[in-house]
Design an enzyme around this catalytic site. Sequence first.
Site, mmCIF file in Angstrom:
data_model
loop_
_atom_site.group_PDB
_atom_site.id
_atom_site.type_symbol
_atom_site.label_atom_id
_atom_site.label_comp_id
_atom_site.label_asym_id
_atom_site.label_seq_id
_atom_site.Cartn_x
_atom_site.Cartn_y
_atom_site.Cartn_z
ATOM 1 N N ALA A 53 47.541 31.711 32.969
ATOM 2 C CA ALA A 53 47.662 32.717 34.335
ATOM 3 C C ALA A 53 48.227 32.775 35.316
ATOM 4 O O ALA A 53 49.621 34.441 35.556
ATOM 5 C CB ALA A 53 46.553 33.229 34.736
ATOM 6 N N ARG A 94 58.310 43.447 34.391
ATOM 7 C CA ARG A 94 58.811 45.092 35.007
ATOM 8 C C ARG A 94 59.540 45.271 35.797
ATOM 9 O O ARG A 94 59.811 47.052 35.814
ATOM 10 C CB ARG A 94 57.233 45.213 34.997
ATOM 11 C CG ARG A 94 55.752 45.205 34.428
ATOM 12 C CD ARG A 94 54.970 45.761 34.860
ATOM 13 N NE ARG A 94 53.305 45.741 34.101
ATOM 14 C CZ ARG A 94 52.304 46.332 34.234
ATOM 15 N NH1 ARG A 94 51.889 47.598 35.072
ATOM 16 N NH2 ARG A 94 51.345 45.684 33.477
ATOM 17 N N GLU A 139 55.813 24.943 29.607
ATOM 18 C CA GLU A 139 54.405 24.832 29.260
ATOM 19 C C GLU A 139 54.008 23.332 28.402
ATOM 20 O O GLU A 139 54.740 22.950 27.427
ATOM 21 C CB GLU A 139 53.749 25.877 28.428
ATOM 22 C CG GLU A 139 52.189 25.131 28.130
ATOM 23 C CD GLU A 139 50.777 24.780 29.283
ATOM 24 O OE1 GLU A 139 50.785 25.313 29.996
ATOM 25 O OE2 GLU A 139 50.607 23.942 28.830
ATOM 26 N N SER A 190 48.504 31.089 28.662
ATOM 27 C CA SER A 190 48.067 32.814 29.277
ATOM 28 C C SER A 190 46.213 32.347 28.745
ATOM 29 O O SER A 190 45.649 33.247 28.007
ATOM 30 C CB SER A 190 48.784 33.992 28.392
ATOM 31 O OG SER A 190 48.043 34.863 29.421
ATOM 32 N N CYS A 245 38.100 30.122 31.693
ATOM 33 C CA CYS A 245 36.381 30.312 31.648
ATOM 34 C C CYS A 245 35.387 31.175 30.769
ATOM 35 O O CYS A 245 34.342 30.817 30.455
ATOM 36 C CB CYS A 245 36.191 31.579 32.924
ATOM 37 S SG CYS A 245 37.717 31.648 33.877
ATOM 38 N N ASP A 291 45.212 28.057 40.815
ATOM 39 C CA ASP A 291 44.915 26.886 41.373
ATOM 40 C C ASP A 291 45.457 25.745 41.872
ATOM 41 O O ASP A 291 44.620 24.664 42.523
ATOM 42 C CB ASP A 291 44.688 26.666 40.125
ATOM 43 C CG ASP A 291 42.827 27.270 39.418
ATOM 44 O OD1 ASP A 291 42.667 28.536 39.910
ATOM 45 O OD2 ASP A 291 42.318 27.238 38.083
ATOM 46 N N TYR A 316 22.261 55.399 41.414
ATOM 47 C CA TYR A 316 20.387 55.213 41.712
ATOM 48 C C TYR A 316 20.094 56.294 40.174
ATOM 49 O O TYR A 316 20.100 57.311 40.226
ATOM 50 C CB TYR A 316 19.021 55.305 42.696
ATOM 51 C CG TYR A 316 18.034 55.856 41.796
ATOM 52 C CD1 TYR A 316 17.596 54.824 41.208
ATOM 53 C CD2 TYR A 316 17.497 56.978 42.113
ATOM 54 C CE1 TYR A 316 16.158 55.100 40.946
ATOM 55 C CE2 TYR A 316 15.634 57.295 41.275
ATOM 56 C CZ TYR A 316 15.098 56.709 40.448
ATOM 57 O OH TYR A 316 14.240 56.660 40.219
ATOM 58 N N TRP A 322 16.012 52.219 45.354
ATOM 59 C CA TRP A 322 16.089 51.587 47.163
ATOM 60 C C TRP A 322 16.793 50.399 46.377
ATOM 61 O O TRP A 322 16.480 49.917 45.877
ATOM 62 C CB TRP A 322 15.447 50.906 48.003
ATOM 63 C CG TRP A 322 15.345 52.106 49.233
ATOM 64 C CD1 TRP A 322 13.941 52.459 49.368
ATOM 65 C CD2 TRP A 322 16.267 52.897 50.065
ATOM 66 N NE1 TRP A 322 14.591 53.482 50.423
ATOM 67 C CE2 TRP A 322 15.457 52.909 51.019
ATOM 68 C CE3 TRP A 322 17.070 51.986 50.880
ATOM 69 C CZ2 TRP A 322 15.657 54.417 52.196
ATOM 70 C CZ3 TRP A 322 17.585 52.910 51.741
ATOM 71 C CH2 TRP A 322 17.161 53.102 52.328
ATOM 72 N N ARG A 341 18.190 46.382 54.386
ATOM 73 C CA ARG A 341 17.138 47.115 55.189
ATOM 74 C C ARG A 341 16.526 46.280 55.881
ATOM 75 O O ARG A 341 16.901 46.125 57.270
ATOM 76 C CB ARG A 341 16.009 47.838 54.445
ATOM 77 C CG ARG A 341 16.757 49.452 54.237
ATOM 78 C CD ARG A 341 15.362 49.853 53.443
ATOM 79 N NE ARG A 341 14.361 49.804 54.273
ATOM 80 C CZ ARG A 341 13.688 50.947 54.004
ATOM 81 N NH1 ARG A 341 13.638 51.628 52.467
ATOM 82 N NH2 ARG A 341 12.342 51.297 54.130
#
Lengths: 449, 449
Positions: free
Chosen positions: B12, B23, B34, B40, B44, B280, B423, B431, B439
């Site tokens: 990446a 682009r 490589e 790519s 993970c 990395d 919520y 909450w 809080r």
Amino acid sequence: MARRLVVIGGDAGGMAAATQARRRDDDLEIVALERGNWTSYSACGIPYVVGGAVADLDQLVVRTPDEFRQRSRIDVRMHHEAMAIDLVAGKVEVRDHVHERTIRLPFDDLVLGTGARPLRPDLPGIDLPFVHGVQTLDDAADLLAHADKIRCREVVIVGSGYIGLEMAEAFVARGARVTLVEGANQVMRSLDRDMAGLVQAALERFGVDVRLDSPAKAFEDGTVVTEEGQFAADLVVLGLGVVPNSELAADAGIELGVRNSIRVDRRQQTSAAGVWAAGDSCESYHLVSRRPVHIALGTVTNRQARVAGINIGGGYATFPGVVGTAVTKICNTEVGRTGLSEQEADEAGLATVSAKIDSTTRAGYFPGNKPITVKLVAERVTGRLLGAQIVGEEGAAKRIDIAAVAITAGMTVHELIDVDLSYAPPFSPVWDPVATAARQAARAVDEAR
Amino acid sequence: MARRLVVIGGDAGGMAAATQARRRDDDLEIVALERGNWTSYSACGIPYVVGGAVADLDQLVVRTPDEFRQRSRIDVRMHHEAMAIDLVAGKVEVRDHVHERTIRLPFDDLVLGTGARPLRPDLPGIDLPFVHGVQTLDDAADLLAHADKIRCREVVIVGSGYIGLEMAEAFVARGARVTLVEGANQVMRSLDRDMAGLVQAALERFGVDVRLDSPAKAFEDGTVVTEEGQFAADLVVLGLGVVPNSELAADAGIELGVRNSIRVDRRQQTSAAGVWAAGDSCESYHLVSRRPVHIALGTVTNRQARVAGINIGGGYATFPGVVGTAVTKICNTEVGRTGLSEQEADEAGLATVSAKIDSTTRAGYFPGNKPITVKLVAERVTGRLLGAQIVGEEGAAKRIDIAAVAITAGMTVHELIDVDLSYAPPFSPVWDPVATAARQAARAVDEAR
């Protein structure tokens, strides 16, 4: 003599203010008046009781009257209804429906937690018993009793706000044939029409018969009449939104604001000193449109009540306002929205660009990944994030909080791109869908400059 | 002649920069080198292939060499290894392992996407073939082949970072007996010890034998030796963190930064003009500690690469930095963290207060609600949110993004209380647990003032 706080309304707006005040002031005498049968409950849970996911209405009660009495030393008086407020004398006229008598209760501080009620437009037959609004647990109990008794097979939902859509799903889950009649040309007008189309498709996949451009015109027993035709109905649920219960305040000479909600200052104090309001009965301030709004949601209620309670208890707190965040799960589809939709931004005089992207809730290769569509609305030229809308399946909608915080902080979509959002394959693609949408929105802003 | 961009490393960091540059600049000649077998990919995802949730390593590939060639006109050269960089001549010395020859490749711009490798401390036996690091798909292929061949029954994981814990779970899922040896007195040192205890308990419930205060001392075939005893092992996985692959840069005279990662400016340019780095191998800036850090994560890589690519393509972009957000799912437990832990804040010279609360992921009465613990770290006096940690079950950890955005925006815990978070009963208590923690943190700040 101890100062006395009187609370009108036993749900969150009043009771959260009362408990907060108690935390700060041990000596305060607190009397809470509730005309119905329940205190402090989650009205948002009602559709899940109707649909059967939650066993009964008692599950929705957060705190019973006895719990308030014991834990917070609040003198909760059930079946007591406030009839009038005398600001000059500092008294509330209370009808005690238990003993069938009227008393006048003096107060030093007063909290109006009177809530809201379903909008009932002035249509023929709207007050027939088969037409139900759903706001309080008492409403819900009536509705459930009726549904059980008639074993309703045909239900018509009028209006497609959150409650309307959640009730549509609930009645499908109960095995009813459900028709949704909506006066506008889309469901869920808090979304832009393109996003609402995704919600409509989900309703239809689930078996709800959705009729747009079909405002209800009249109710006759067993039938809902619209301009587009008649629909058989054993039971009707109104989902046209709510109106604030502000008559008591207005009659006392307390100032009202937008859509007849009770006007409050930043400390949640009304135009009358020592009279406070919180929750569905009162006004909020929208941080993006910078206009007063009436938004009846439990989150706002609880935040406002906390602020009111701190101030009543001798502290200092202000409520900054809302950004209009809401989320719901309907027919296996999750929907989240915050800030302004394109239309709302337009109404607020803001010029916008928008971006909409399709992505997945988890890494594309990870089991259980689900579709998610994110739309962002940004201000032209500045690129400031104005609003976000999310429609997707499991794991999609709670991401709306990312946008809610970003909007509150005044971030641009360009800034949102580089926020360090979390990623691991079970949770997200490496670019969270919200960040992907931010990239596209930033391009739209750049192109429109 | 066209300008030529050479990219070192096909994952990446390099490739996202290359596609972004493409682009913006149609005429750019792009060559990517490589040395391994894949471009790519989602490193993970490796633990999920090992554990069996994802079918094979090919699923993790985001784009193949041919896709880069066809969609982005990038001349991807596999099994080509950069051996040296000549900054004066503007050339990379490349070993072509296919044709067994060495070439010198001129560049105008150069991207270093050389990544990182598992830390291998200088211990006896560390290079024995049963000791595996897991960083690249090539590493993973070796590991899987070994695991399949020996049908490993006993696995020892050395270290308890994200990869270590995820691999521990993966090998339990494969039916192995897994021991985790950790040198420190807690697992997962990116968390505070109290929160790490919750993660350890989850590992132990899942069947992982966790040994704290047990640094590995030596590896002998079939055994891992620690001060606290020996552990049988058919296979060992190193989870001690990573070191940047920065030797190529350093040998060329490019400046290194923290922990020998490649130093970059805000545009991702190294100390050598026209030489860029992302991912990395390079340094980031921590927005809370205001210090350079080396954080090897896919999200950071992709954001840095985007910035590098825009700049290479003639645009202007800067990378603002990171707040150290990370999330993982281990043994049915979700873990999220962002900002600084108490210990990290202390190391950065910041005085803190903290708050920790237990709540539920959905309304307490809603089916499927799960426990969640949220800890917030705030600066004393100012109340500024410095960090957040979440441990819980399904639906808990992605809430860390609320804190990530709030920290990025410089919010205080007092401000976080009133953010208009979403919520509805299927998603949250009224909450949100993060707001509840805010809080409590605000009270802690007020009390410490």
